[in-house]
Design a protein around this motif. Structure first.
Motif, PDB file in Angstrom:
ATOM      1  N   LYS A 112       0.852  -1.184   0.000  1.00 55.82           N
ATOM      2  CA  LYS A 112       0.000   0.000   0.000  1.00 55.82           C
ATOM      3  C   LYS A 112       0.889   1.236   0.000  1.00 55.82           C
ATOM      4  O   LYS A 112       1.819   1.342   0.796  1.00 55.82           O
ATOM      5  N   THR A 113       0.586   2.165  -0.889  1.00 50.64           N
ATOM      6  CA  THR A 113       1.418   3.355  -1.036  1.00 50.64           C
ATOM      7  C   THR A 113       0.547   4.604  -1.063  1.00 50.64           C
ATOM      8  O   THR A 113      -0.541   4.597  -1.631  1.00 50.64           O
ATOM      9  N   ALA A 114       1.064   5.664  -0.439  1.00 50.39           N
ATOM     10  CA  ALA A 114       0.420   6.973  -0.463  1.00 50.39           C
ATOM     11  C   ALA A 114       1.459   7.990  -0.909  1.00 50.39           C
ATOM     12  O   ALA A 114       2.547   8.068  -0.341  1.00 50.39           O
ATOM     13  N   VAL A 115       1.135   8.749  -1.960  1.00 54.23           N
ATOM     14  CA  VAL A 115       2.034   9.774  -2.489  1.00 54.23           C
ATOM     15  C   VAL A 115       1.353  11.119  -2.314  1.00 54.23           C
ATOM     16  O   VAL A 115       0.198  11.285  -2.692  1.00 54.23           O
ATOM     17  N   ALA A 120       5.911  13.798  -0.235  1.00 55.80           N
ATOM     18  CA  ALA A 120       6.352  12.576   0.434  1.00 55.80           C
ATOM     19  C   ALA A 120       5.706  11.354  -0.197  1.00 55.80           C
ATOM     20  O   ALA A 120       4.660  11.445  -0.845  1.00 55.80           O
ATOM     21  N   THR A 121       6.357  10.208   0.044  1.00 57.95           N
ATOM     22  CA  THR A 121       5.804   8.916  -0.349  1.00 57.95           C
ATOM     23  C   THR A 121       5.935   7.986   0.844  1.00 57.95           C
ATOM     24  O   THR A 121       7.002   7.900   1.447  1.00 57.95           O
ATOM     25  N   ILE A 167       9.562   5.580   4.121  1.00 56.31           N
ATOM     26  CA  ILE A 167       9.159   6.979   4.043  1.00 56.31           C
ATOM     27  C   ILE A 167      10.202   7.753   3.259  1.00 56.31           C
ATOM     28  O   ILE A 167      11.393   7.697   3.563  1.00 56.31           O
ATOM     29  N   GLU A 168       9.732   8.437   2.234  1.00 55.07           N
ATOM     30  CA  GLU A 168      10.591   9.282   1.414  1.00 55.07           C
ATOM     31  C   GLU A 168      10.060  10.701   1.495  1.00 55.07           C
ATOM     32  O   GLU A 168       8.863  10.928   1.368  1.00 55.07           O
TER      33      GLU A 168
END
Length: 155
Positions: free
Chosen positions: A77-80, A90-91, A123-124
């Motif tokens: 699961k990813t949130a950008v 952020a990602t 976390i980016e």
């Protein structure tokens, strides 16, 4: 007099029962359908440059005005997050304990041999090197451990 009093009480009792029975009106449920949010063009363009293979992203808007695309790719699961003008913020990618990269898993096993890995996030951010935040349970204590990409723990 007794008959009159008895008649009066009976009338009062029956009228009370009559007024107590009111007709209930069934309320119909209002069906509300949430509109799918559509991100502005600069945000969608920035997203498309980095995630062209993702077509099922669900967009939301934060209180701060940033736009977030939520999607799942390769069981992660990813949130950008982007600003309204399309600048990346952020990602965050969510991993289950068994799906963490080998470098991260081996570092945790070395430092916390008895620990159970619950979950973790990669976390980016634009101004910080990418890192992992991993939740573990070590000897009955819940801990969050920060690990960089090279596998160094930064507690």
């Amino acid at each position: 007099m007794k008959k009159l009093m008895l008649f009066f009480c009976a009338t009062l009792l029956s009228s009370g029962i009559t007024f107590a029975q009111h007709k209930s009106v069934k309320k119909t449920k209002r069906e509300t359908t949430a509109k799918a949010l559509v991100a502005p063009a600069p945000v969608k363009d920035a997203f498309g440059q980095n995630f062209a293979d993702v077509s099922d992203a669900k967009w939301s808007k934060s209180v701060t005005g940033n736009w977030t695309a939520n999607f799942q790719r390769d069981s992660v699961k990813t949130a950008v997050e982007y600003t309204a003008d399309g600048n990346w913020v952020a990602t965050r990618s969510e991993y289950t304990g068994d799906r963490l990269p080998e470098t991260i898993a081996s570092t945790l096993k070395t430092k916390y041999p008895a620990a159970t890995v619950k979950d973790g996030w990669r976390i980016e951010r634009a101004n910080v090197a990418a890192y992992y935040k991993v939740n573990i349970q070590d000897n009955g204590t819940e801990k969050s451990v920060l690990i960089n990409e090279a596998g160094t723990i930064t507690e």
